[in-house]
Scaffold this motif. Structure first.
Motif, PDB file in Angstrom:
ATOM      1  N   ARG A 111       7.854  -4.279 -20.852  1.00  0.00           N
ATOM      2  CA  ARG A 111       7.574  -3.552 -22.099  1.00  0.00           C
ATOM      3  C   ARG A 111       6.963  -2.174 -21.838  1.00  0.00           C
ATOM      4  NH1 ARG A 111       5.249  -8.323 -26.102  1.00  0.00           N
ATOM      5  NH2 ARG A 111       6.779  -9.889 -25.447  1.00  0.00           N
ATOM      6  N   SER A 112       6.529  -1.942 -20.616  1.00  0.00           N
ATOM      7  CA  SER A 112       5.886  -0.662 -20.299  1.00  0.00           C
ATOM      8  C   SER A 112       6.894   0.473 -20.342  1.00  0.00           C
ATOM      9  CB  SER A 112       5.256  -0.731 -18.910  1.00  0.00           C
ATOM     10  OG  SER A 112       4.817   0.552 -18.510  1.00  0.00           O
ATOM     11  N   ASP A 113       6.459   1.626 -20.807  1.00  0.00           N
ATOM     12  CA  ASP A 113       7.312   2.812 -20.806  1.00  0.00           C
ATOM     13  C   ASP A 113       7.288   3.526 -19.454  1.00  0.00           C
ATOM     14  OD1 ASP A 113       8.387   2.594 -23.310  1.00  0.00           O
ATOM     15  OD2 ASP A 113       6.832   3.791 -24.283  1.00  0.00           O
ATOM     16  N   ASP A 114       6.537   2.992 -18.514  1.00  0.00           N
ATOM     17  CA  ASP A 114       6.444   3.600 -17.187  1.00  0.00           C
ATOM     18  C   ASP A 114       7.182   2.757 -16.150  1.00  0.00           C
ATOM     19  OD1 ASP A 114       4.639   5.839 -17.725  1.00  0.00           O
ATOM     20  OD2 ASP A 114       3.174   4.295 -18.212  1.00  0.00           O
ATOM     21  N   PRO A 115       7.563   3.362 -15.031  1.00  0.00           N
ATOM     22  CA  PRO A 115       8.186   2.577 -13.965  1.00  0.00           C
ATOM     23  C   PRO A 115       7.170   1.650 -13.294  1.00  0.00           C
ATOM     24  CG  PRO A 115       7.841   4.848 -13.242  1.00  0.00           C
ATOM     25  CD  PRO A 115       7.459   4.796 -14.693  1.00  0.00           C
ATOM     26  N   VAL A 116       7.577   0.400 -13.107  1.00  0.00           N
ATOM     27  CA  VAL A 116       6.669  -0.595 -12.525  1.00  0.00           C
ATOM     28  C   VAL A 116       7.360  -1.295 -11.357  1.00  0.00           C
ATOM     29  CG1 VAL A 116       5.285  -2.664 -12.940  1.00  0.00           C
ATOM     30  CG2 VAL A 116       5.639  -1.023 -14.809  1.00  0.00           C
ATOM     31  N   LYS A 160       3.651   2.415 -11.234  1.00  0.00           N
ATOM     32  CA  LYS A 160       2.679   1.337 -11.386  1.00  0.00           C
ATOM     33  C   LYS A 160       3.086   0.210 -10.451  1.00  0.00           C
ATOM     34  CE  LYS A 160       1.217   2.499 -16.062  1.00  0.00           C
ATOM     35  NZ  LYS A 160       1.231   2.148 -17.510  1.00  0.00           N
ATOM     36  N   VAL A 161       2.108  -0.398  -9.811  1.00  0.00           N
ATOM     37  CA  VAL A 161       2.394  -1.446  -8.834  1.00  0.00           C
ATOM     38  C   VAL A 161       1.540  -2.661  -9.152  1.00  0.00           C
ATOM     39  CG1 VAL A 161       2.403  -2.074  -6.397  1.00  0.00           C
ATOM     40  CG2 VAL A 161       2.912   0.282  -7.065  1.00  0.00           C
ATOM     41  N   VAL A 162       2.207  -3.783  -9.386  1.00  0.00           N
ATOM     42  CA  VAL A 162       1.479  -5.018  -9.666  1.00  0.00           C
ATOM     43  C   VAL A 162       1.971  -6.112  -8.727  1.00  0.00           C
ATOM     44  CG1 VAL A 162       1.193  -4.387 -12.090  1.00  0.00           C
ATOM     45  CG2 VAL A 162       3.097  -5.841 -11.441  1.00  0.00           C
ATOM     46  N   SER A 163       1.103  -7.072  -8.455  1.00  0.00           N
ATOM     47  CA  SER A 163       1.492  -8.189  -7.606  1.00  0.00           C
ATOM     48  C   SER A 163       0.644  -9.407  -7.956  1.00  0.00           C
ATOM     49  CB  SER A 163       1.320  -7.820  -6.126  1.00  0.00           C
ATOM     50  OG  SER A 163       1.915  -8.799  -5.315  1.00  0.00           O
ATOM     51  N   PRO A 164       1.227 -10.340  -8.698  1.00  0.00           N
ATOM     52  CA  PRO A 164       0.448 -11.463  -9.218  1.00  0.00           C
ATOM     53  C   PRO A 164       0.154 -12.525  -8.163  1.00  0.00           C
ATOM     54  CG  PRO A 164       2.744 -11.715  -9.818  1.00  0.00           C
ATOM     55  CD  PRO A 164       2.635 -10.388  -9.116  1.00  0.00           C
ATOM     56  N   GLY A 165      -0.928 -13.268  -8.401  1.00  0.00           N
ATOM     57  CA  GLY A 165      -1.312 -14.344  -7.495  1.00  0.00           C
ATOM     58  C   GLY A 165      -1.273 -15.715  -8.139  1.00  0.00           C
ATOM     59  N   ALA A 170       0.826  -1.215   0.000  1.00  0.00           N
ATOM     60  CA  ALA A 170       0.000   0.000   0.000  1.00  0.00           C
ATOM     61  C   ALA A 170       0.858   1.262   0.000  1.00  0.00           C
ATOM     62  CB  ALA A 170      -0.924   0.003   1.219  1.00  0.00           C
ATOM     63  N   ILE A 171       2.012   1.183   0.653  1.00  0.00           N
ATOM     64  CA  ILE A 171       2.907   2.348   0.676  1.00  0.00           C
ATOM     65  C   ILE A 171       3.296   2.730  -0.743  1.00  0.00           C
ATOM     66  CG2 ILE A 171       5.239   3.107   1.313  1.00  0.00           C
ATOM     67  CD1 ILE A 171       4.957   1.397   3.848  1.00  0.00           C
ATOM     68  N   PHE A 172       3.699   1.737  -1.506  1.00  0.00           N
ATOM     69  CA  PHE A 172       4.157   2.013  -2.871  1.00  0.00           C
ATOM     70  C   PHE A 172       2.990   2.393  -3.781  1.00  0.00           C
ATOM     71  CE2 PHE A 172       7.507  -0.598  -1.035  1.00  0.00           C
ATOM     72  CZ  PHE A 172       8.643   0.084  -1.434  1.00  0.00           C
ATOM     73  N   ALA A 173       1.832   1.785  -3.532  1.00  0.00           N
ATOM     74  CA  ALA A 173       0.672   2.045  -4.387  1.00  0.00           C
ATOM     75  C   ALA A 173       0.079   3.428  -4.137  1.00  0.00           C
ATOM     76  CB  ALA A 173      -0.388   0.974  -4.170  1.00  0.00           C
ATOM     77  N   HIS A 174       0.571   4.099  -3.114  1.00  0.00           N
ATOM     78  CA  HIS A 174       0.021   5.405  -2.742  1.00  0.00           C
ATOM     79  C   HIS A 174       0.343   6.490  -3.764  1.00  0.00           C
ATOM     80  CE1 HIS A 174      -1.536   8.340   0.092  1.00  0.00           C
ATOM     81  NE2 HIS A 174      -0.419   9.022   0.026  1.00  0.00           N
ATOM     82  N   PHE A 175       1.439   6.315  -4.501  1.00  0.00           N
ATOM     83  CA  PHE A 175       1.974   7.435  -5.272  1.00  0.00           C
ATOM     84  C   PHE A 175       1.677   7.357  -6.774  1.00  0.00           C
ATOM     85  CE2 PHE A 175       4.578   6.922  -1.506  1.00  0.00           C
ATOM     86  CZ  PHE A 175       4.580   8.223  -0.999  1.00  0.00           C
ATOM     87  N   PRO A 176       0.991   8.383  -7.306  1.00  0.00           N
ATOM     88  CA  PRO A 176       0.823   8.463  -8.754  1.00  0.00           C
ATOM     89  C   PRO A 176       2.187   8.550  -9.426  1.00  0.00           C
ATOM     90  CG  PRO A 176      -0.447  10.177  -7.627  1.00  0.00           C
ATOM     91  CD  PRO A 176       0.432   9.546  -6.610  1.00  0.00           C
ATOM     92  N   GLY A 177       2.313   7.938 -10.580  1.00  0.00           N
ATOM     93  CA  GLY A 177       3.583   7.955 -11.305  1.00  0.00           C
ATOM     94  C   GLY A 177       4.242   6.598 -11.304  1.00  0.00           C
TER      95      GLY A 177
END
Lengths: 319, 324
Positions: free
Chosen positions: B163-168, B144-149, B135-142
């Motif tokens: 492949r994303s041009d954004d930081p993940v 992207k935060v993913v976590s697979p199950g 949640a700490i990391f997901a708080h900030f716009p800019g």
């Protein structure tokens, strides 16, 4: 050194100084907001180092970044527009004084977290090494940055990976209001570089020629695979850390003493005394710079503010 | 169809992307000679060489910052934090630099970096090595935060992230590395970032979960089914951007929801989901939205004590039964 080059350096230094003096006025008038960190006194460092770089070399610096932006050749209109938070600014009005940028000129910007951009410089240099371009990176930071963890981690890794970075420590004697010897275990910053395998060199940062010569040699070494280089530029900022600095930490006499070695004055004397140039030629440059800055202010003032929808653009590349 | 572990799925995604794009490289602590402390990059240094599989010093600030800088200058780094707990040291590089440069410089700079970070509790690693700070990391716009199950999502999301041009930030729950799941061989698997997914259909209650919480939720849903309660399980997969579509669609069918996460309850993912459900689906609300989350204590070493603080199927079942 060719006369026309020296005249151009003179022009750049005067441009930076007059640009910032005008910014200070605009700040007092409330037209520039936020923080404003003036580079006045340190102009020879940005101008001399950037003069030494090749087209493909990169520049990255901290929040005292106006001098570097102007020295790489960014358009004064767009830089001034950024100062005023306008849509035509180099960062579309979203960065401000501390976050100027000009990627086309390989200027990766000003960064406002002390030391935070040093690892970025390591990474930018890694990309150049990875792509085998032969380009190097000029990374600028103040004496205060040398006490933060980022500095040590970034310099160490750059050396471990033998990356083409030239670290430029702009030792202007104070990190905000704290003198170097009150904050750093060693006052000679080059000693810190030696911990990371760099010899380091201390240079008179008030003399643009010395700055140029040392930077040129360091860049050549970095480009030729000799790894990162470290130059400590001994310099001084005449103004406060930012606007509204009470300046309790130093005396007027100290400032006056440094002013005797003013970088613009030093170069001006050299040009007038050693080259066949008359005072009128320099005054012509002064007037042209005044005109350029006045046009930049008019451009900035007449430029539109960012549109409301700009608030939500550029958060991500991919929506 | 072939069943592989999540570890293998992540390894396969990395290898495929490195083969596909020469600008993709790996850097981090013990990723090379050691082969990754979770063995994700075993053999990579022999296959791709030291240039593309780069061991770093134990220095998270520069791992984060140098990866961001390399990304800004045209490469596609996959920087591994040995655990997400160590990424705390790189918060500034991730949040103040990687996640800010695009906006702060008016779109002139992009930063296509991937930060991989294993995390989570349940392995008796003590208070500092067991965080689920998503949640700490997901708080900030800019950022992207993913976590697979699931292994499938792990592979598809990691390929999208690279492949994303954004930081993940790609968060891997370490207890899931051995989880097996179906991942078709020989076909391109891409799971888009920012798309939630219904993992189990049901009509009595909506369980929202992700990562290790998904396994817990699925376990609970299967047990509830034996008692005649059919839960629909929605897997968030991405925390930012967050796709509430399938969550709300499910909620409008079940009128009840339980949110399961391994992080702390306060200011957590569950708080966010619950708030959004009531904002966007208030008319469908039949019962309080329940949150099943980690108890508000630093995680202890001793096994039973640690387990007592973590989420499990009985706690999810209990929460469901309170509202169904």
């Amino acid at each position: 050194m060719d006369k026309s080059i020296l005249m151009d350096w003179y022009r750049q230094m005067v441009l930076i100084r007059r640009f910032e003096q005008r910014c200070a006025e605009l700040y007092q008038q409330g037209k520039i907001g936020g923080f404003l960190h003036l580079y006045i006194g340190q102009e020879a460092v940005a101008v001399g180092t950037i003069a030494a770089k090749a087209d493909g070399d990169h520049v990255i610096t901290a929040y005292r970044d106006h001098g570097h932006a102007l020295a790489v050749g960014s358009d004064t209109n767009f830089v001034m527009a950024e100062m005023l938070g306008k849509a035509t600014g180099v960062s579309k009005g979203k960065g401000g004084s501390m976050h100027l940028v000009d990627v086309e000129r390989h200027f990766w910007g000003g960064y406002a977290i002390v030391g935070g951009h040093l690892p970025l410089a390591t990474g930018i240099a890694l990309a150049e090494q990875y792509k085998e371009t032969g380009n190097a990176v000029l990374c600028y930071f103040g004496d205060g940055s040398t006490n933060i963890g980022y500095f040590h981690e970034a310099l160490n890794l750059a050396s471990v990976w033998n990356l083409p970075v030239v670290w430029i420590a702009e030792n202007n004697q104070y990190g905000m209001g704290t003198a170097v010897d009150r904050a750093s275990a060693v006052s000679e910053l080059i000693k810190k570089a030696s911990a990371y395998g760099m010899e380091g060199q201390r240079v008179n940062g008030m003399d643009v020629l010395e700055v140029y010569e040392s930077s040129k040699a360091a860049l050549d070494r970095a480009r030729s695979g000799q790894g990162p280089q470290f130059i400590e530029m001994m310099t001084y900022r005449y103004e406060g850390h930012s606007m509204g600095d009470p300046l309790r930490y130093r005396t007027k006499d100290e400032v006056e003493k440094w002013r005797e070695d003013d970088p613009i004055g030093v170069l001006e004397r050299h040009i007038l005394q050693d080259l066949d140039v008359d005072k009128d030629s320099l005054e012509t440059i002064d007037q042209e710079v005044e005109q350029q800055i006045e046009e930049a202010v008019i451009f900035a003032e007449e430029s539109p503010l960012p549109a409301a929808e700009e608030l939500f653009t550029d958060i991500y590349v991919e929506a | 169809m072939a069943k592989i572990t999540m570890r293998q799925a992540i390894t396969d995604a990395l290898r495929e992307e490195m083969i596909r794009d020469d600008n993709v490289f790996i850097m981090g602590e013990e990723v090379g000679v050691w082969g990754g402390t979770y063995a994700v990059t075993r053999g990579f240094i022999d296959e791709f060489g030291e240039k593309r599989v780069r061991d770093t010093p134990i220095a998270e600030m520069v791992i984060g910052g140098a990866a961001a800088g390399a990304a800004m200058n045209g490469l596609r780094p996959v920087a591994e934090f040995m655990t997400i707990n160590f990424a705390f040291l790189a918060l500034d590089a991730i949040i103040n630099h990687a996640a800010k440069v695009h906006y702060m410089f008016g779109g002139h700079i992009k930063c296509p970096v991937v930060f991989r970070a294993p995390g989570g509790g349940g392995r008796q690693l003590g208070a500092t090595h067991s965080h689920t700070p998503d949640a700490i990391f997901a708080h900030f716009p800019g950022l992207k935060v993913v976590s697979p199950g699931t292994p499938y999502d792990a592979k598809g999301l990691l390929k999208s992230a690279i492949r994303s041009d954004d930081p993940v930030l790609f968060i891997e729950h370490a207890t899931l590395y051995q989880l097996r799941g179906e991942v078709p061989e020989g076909e391109e698997i891409i799971v888009p970032i920012g798309v939630s997914d219904v993992k189990r259909e049901g009509s009595d209650v909506t369980i929202v979960a992700y990562a290790q919480g998904l396994s817990v939720a699925m376990d609970a849903a299967n047990q509830l089914s034996n008692e005649g309660i059919e839960a629909e399980v929605v897997d968030l997969r991405s925390l930012r951007p967050l796709d509430m579509g399938p969550v709300l669609e499910s909620f409008r069918k079940t009128y009840k929801a339980v949110v399961v996460e391994e992080g702390y309850r306060s200011y957590g993912i569950g708080s966010e989901i619950a708030a959004r459900i009531q904002e966007e689906g208030f008319d469908y609300l039949d019962a309080p939205i329940k949150r099943v989350a980690q108890l508000e204590v630093p995680l202890p070493y001793s096994k039973d004590l640690e387990q007592a603080a973590l989420i499990n199927a009985p706690r999810v079942i209990e929460a469901v039964k309170e509202i169904v």
